[in-house]
Scaffold this motif. Structure first.
Motif, PDB file in Angstrom:
ATOM      1  N   VAL A  61      47.203  80.636  28.109  1.00 45.16           N
ATOM      2  CA  VAL A  61      48.410  79.904  28.514  1.00 45.16           C
ATOM      3  C   VAL A  61      48.676  80.109  30.002  1.00 45.16           C
ATOM      4  O   VAL A  61      49.060  79.168  30.716  1.00 45.16           O
ATOM      5  N   THR A  62      48.445  81.315  30.496  1.00 50.47           N
ATOM      6  CA  THR A  62      48.618  81.581  31.926  1.00 50.47           C
ATOM      7  C   THR A  62      47.625  80.773  32.756  1.00 50.47           C
ATOM      8  O   THR A  62      47.987  80.193  33.784  1.00 50.47           O
ATOM      9  N   VAL A  63      46.378  80.735  32.312  1.00 52.12           N
ATOM     10  CA  VAL A  63      45.352  79.948  33.021  1.00 52.12           C
ATOM     11  C   VAL A  63      45.741  78.470  33.032  1.00 52.12           C
ATOM     12  O   VAL A  63      45.631  77.792  34.064  1.00 52.12           O
ATOM     13  N   ALA A  64      46.207  77.965  31.896  1.00 46.29           N
ATOM     14  CA  ALA A  64      46.628  76.567  31.834  1.00 46.29           C
ATOM     15  C   ALA A  64      47.799  76.308  32.780  1.00 46.29           C
ATOM     16  O   ALA A  64      47.856  75.264  33.439  1.00 46.29           O
ATOM     17  N   GLY A  65      48.713  77.250  32.889  1.00 50.14           N
ATOM     18  CA  GLY A  65      49.834  77.100  33.811  1.00 50.14           C
ATOM     19  C   GLY A  65      49.408  77.069  35.263  1.00 50.14           C
ATOM     20  O   GLY A  65      49.903  76.260  36.055  1.00 50.14           O
ATOM     21  N   VAL A  66      48.470  77.932  35.622  1.00 53.45           N
ATOM     22  CA  VAL A  66      47.964  77.949  36.999  1.00 53.45           C
ATOM     23  C   VAL A  66      47.262  76.640  37.334  1.00 53.45           C
ATOM     24  O   VAL A  66      47.471  76.049  38.398  1.00 53.45           O
ATOM     25  N   PHE A  67      46.448  76.147  36.394  1.00 57.02           N
ATOM     26  CA  PHE A  67      45.769  74.874  36.629  1.00 57.02           C
ATOM     27  C   PHE A  67      46.759  73.714  36.676  1.00 57.02           C
ATOM     28  O   PHE A  67      46.553  72.748  37.416  1.00 57.02           O
ATOM     29  N   ALA A  68      47.833  73.792  35.894  1.00 56.27           N
ATOM     30  CA  ALA A  68      48.848  72.735  35.931  1.00 56.27           C
ATOM     31  C   ALA A  68      49.555  72.692  37.281  1.00 56.27           C
ATOM     32  O   ALA A  68      49.792  71.614  37.843  1.00 56.27           O
ATOM     33  N   VAL A  69      49.870  73.859  37.826  1.00 52.25           N
ATOM     34  CA  VAL A  69      50.502  73.913  39.146  1.00 52.25           C
ATOM     35  C   VAL A  69      49.554  73.372  40.208  1.00 52.25           C
ATOM     36  O   VAL A  69      49.952  72.585  41.081  1.00 52.25           O
ATOM     37  N   ASP A  70      48.279  73.763  40.130  1.00 52.23           N
ATOM     38  CA  ASP A  70      47.305  73.299  41.108  1.00 52.23           C
ATOM     39  C   ASP A  70      47.073  71.791  40.990  1.00 52.23           C
ATOM     40  O   ASP A  70      46.981  71.100  42.007  1.00 52.23           O
ATOM     41  N   ALA A  71      46.986  71.288  39.757  1.00 53.49           N
ATOM     42  CA  ALA A  71      46.789  69.847  39.573  1.00 53.49           C
ATOM     43  C   ALA A  71      47.980  69.063  40.104  1.00 53.49           C
ATOM     44  O   ALA A  71      47.825  68.008  40.721  1.00 53.49           O
ATOM     45  N   THR A  72      49.182  69.571  39.886  1.00 56.20           N
ATOM     46  CA  THR A  72      50.376  68.906  40.406  1.00 56.20           C
ATOM     47  C   THR A  72      50.375  68.894  41.927  1.00 56.20           C
ATOM     48  O   THR A  72      50.693  67.872  42.551  1.00 56.20           O
ATOM     49  N   ALA A  73      50.012  70.018  42.525  1.00 58.28           N
ATOM     50  CA  ALA A  73      49.972  70.082  43.993  1.00 58.28           C
ATOM     51  C   ALA A  73      48.918  69.133  44.555  1.00 58.28           C
ATOM     52  O   ALA A  73      49.166  68.432  45.547  1.00 58.28           O
ATOM     53  N   ARG A  74      47.745  69.074  43.922  1.00 55.72           N
ATOM     54  CA  ARG A  74      46.701  68.155  44.386  1.00 55.72           C
ATOM     55  C   ARG A  74      47.140  66.695  44.229  1.00 55.72           C
ATOM     56  O   ARG A  74      46.871  65.858  45.082  1.00 55.72           O
ATOM     57  N   LEU A  75      47.796  66.400  43.122  1.00 61.59           N
ATOM     58  CA  LEU A  75      48.247  65.033  42.869  1.00 61.59           C
ATOM     59  C   LEU A  75      49.291  64.598  43.885  1.00 61.59           C
ATOM     60  O   LEU A  75      49.201  63.511  44.471  1.00 61.59           O
ATOM     61  N   VAL A  76      50.268  65.447  44.133  1.00 59.80           N
ATOM     62  CA  VAL A  76      51.310  65.112  45.114  1.00 59.80           C
ATOM     63  C   VAL A  76      50.709  65.000  46.507  1.00 59.80           C
ATOM     64  O   VAL A  76      51.016  64.073  47.259  1.00 59.80           O
ATOM     65  N   ASP A  77      49.834  65.938  46.862  1.00 60.83           N
ATOM     66  CA  ASP A  77      49.198  65.919  48.173  1.00 60.83           C
ATOM     67  C   ASP A  77      48.308  64.687  48.341  1.00 60.83           C
ATOM     68  O   ASP A  77      48.275  64.070  49.402  1.00 60.83           O
ATOM     69  N   GLY A  78      47.606  64.315  47.279  1.00 67.75           N
ATOM     70  CA  GLY A  78      46.731  63.148  47.352  1.00 67.75           C
ATOM     71  C   GLY A  78      47.496  61.849  47.435  1.00 67.75           C
ATOM     72  O   GLY A  78      47.079  60.909  48.119  1.00 67.75           O
ATOM     73  N   LEU A  79      48.624  61.767  46.735  1.00 68.52           N
ATOM     74  CA  LEU A  79      49.411  60.540  46.762  1.00 68.52           C
ATOM     75  C   LEU A  79      50.150  60.358  48.092  1.00 68.52           C
ATOM     76  O   LEU A  79      50.412  59.239  48.516  1.00 68.52           O
ATOM     77  N   ARG A  80      50.505  61.470  48.733  1.00 70.01           N
ATOM     78  CA  ARG A  80      51.183  61.373  50.023  1.00 70.01           C
ATOM     79  C   ARG A  80      50.248  60.864  51.106  1.00 70.01           C
ATOM     80  O   ARG A  80      50.644  60.163  52.011  1.00 70.01           O
ATOM     81  N   GLY A  81      49.003  61.273  51.023  1.00 69.61           N
ATOM     82  CA  GLY A  81      48.036  60.854  52.035  1.00 69.61           C
ATOM     83  C   GLY A  81      47.968  61.845  53.187  1.00 69.61           C
ATOM     84  O   GLY A  81      48.856  62.649  53.388  1.00 69.61           O
ATOM     85  N   PRO A  82      46.920  61.761  53.995  1.00 66.32           N
ATOM     86  CA  PRO A  82      46.744  62.719  55.088  1.00 66.32           C
ATOM     87  C   PRO A  82      47.754  62.562  56.209  1.00 66.32           C
ATOM     88  O   PRO A  82      48.037  63.496  56.932  1.00 66.32           O
ATOM     89  N   ALA A  83      48.343  61.380  56.402  1.00 66.76           N
ATOM     90  CA  ALA A  83      49.296  61.161  57.495  1.00 66.76           C
ATOM     91  C   ALA A  83      50.598  61.914  57.241  1.00 66.76           C
ATOM     92  O   ALA A  83      51.207  62.437  58.177  1.00 66.76           O
ATOM     93  N   GLU A  84      51.021  62.005  55.988  1.00 68.53           N
ATOM     94  CA  GLU A  84      52.303  62.654  55.685  1.00 68.53           C
ATOM     95  C   GLU A  84      52.185  64.154  55.529  1.00 68.53           C
ATOM     96  O   GLU A  84      53.188  64.866  55.590  1.00 68.53           O
ATOM     97  N   THR A  85      50.993  64.670  55.256  1.00 71.21           N
ATOM     98  CA  THR A  85      50.842  66.110  55.037  1.00 71.21           C
ATOM     99  C   THR A  85      50.599  66.866  56.336  1.00 71.21           C
ATOM    100  O   THR A  85      50.596  68.076  56.336  1.00 71.21           O
ATOM    101  N   GLY A  86      50.353  66.183  57.425  1.00 81.43           N
ATOM    102  CA  GLY A  86      50.148  66.845  58.705  1.00 81.43           C
ATOM    103  C   GLY A  86      48.721  67.258  58.947  1.00 81.43           C
ATOM    104  O   GLY A  86      48.457  68.125  59.776  1.00 81.43           O
ATOM    105  N   ARG A  87      47.759  66.688  58.246  1.00 85.92           N
ATOM    106  CA  ARG A  87      46.345  67.051  58.433  1.00 85.92           C
ATOM    107  C   ARG A  87      45.650  66.044  59.294  1.00 85.92           C
ATOM    108  O   ARG A  87      45.913  64.932  59.385  1.00 85.92           O
TER     109      ARG A  87
END
Length: 87
Positions: A61-87
């Motif tokens: 359950v802990t592993v699933a939670g860590v992957f859920a947080v990482d997947a959410t961060a990747r999804l939000v970061d990917g949807l924002r695009g490189p211009a909005e994230t400052g990269r």
């Protein structure tokens, strides 16, 4: 297809597998034995907890939670695009 989409899909698969494994290991970690009434003594159910299986369920359950947080961060970061994230 972008790399973050593939990573999110793979992480969602890992989350599902980890939660399924946690459910199975939790069921394996609890054993119930029913004892029928005998003479004057009443019937009862004895519950035995197996710590290794319950620990495995907690880790999964802990592993699933860590992957859920990482997947959410990747999804939000990917949807924002490189211009909005400052990269």
């Amino acid at each position: 297809m972008r790399r973050w989409i593939i990573a999110v899909i793979v992480e969602l698969g890992v989350i599902v597998l980890a939660l399924a494994g946690a459910g199975l290991s939790w069921r394996s970690g609890i054993h119930v034995t029913d004892f029928a009434p005998f003479g004057d003594s009443p019937g009862f159910a004895a519950i035995r907890y197996l710590a290794p299986w319950l620990l495995l369920a907690a880790v999964l359950v802990t592993v699933a939670g860590v992957f859920a947080v990482d997947a959410t961060a990747r999804l939000v970061d990917g949807l924002r695009g490189p211009a909005e994230t400052g990269r």
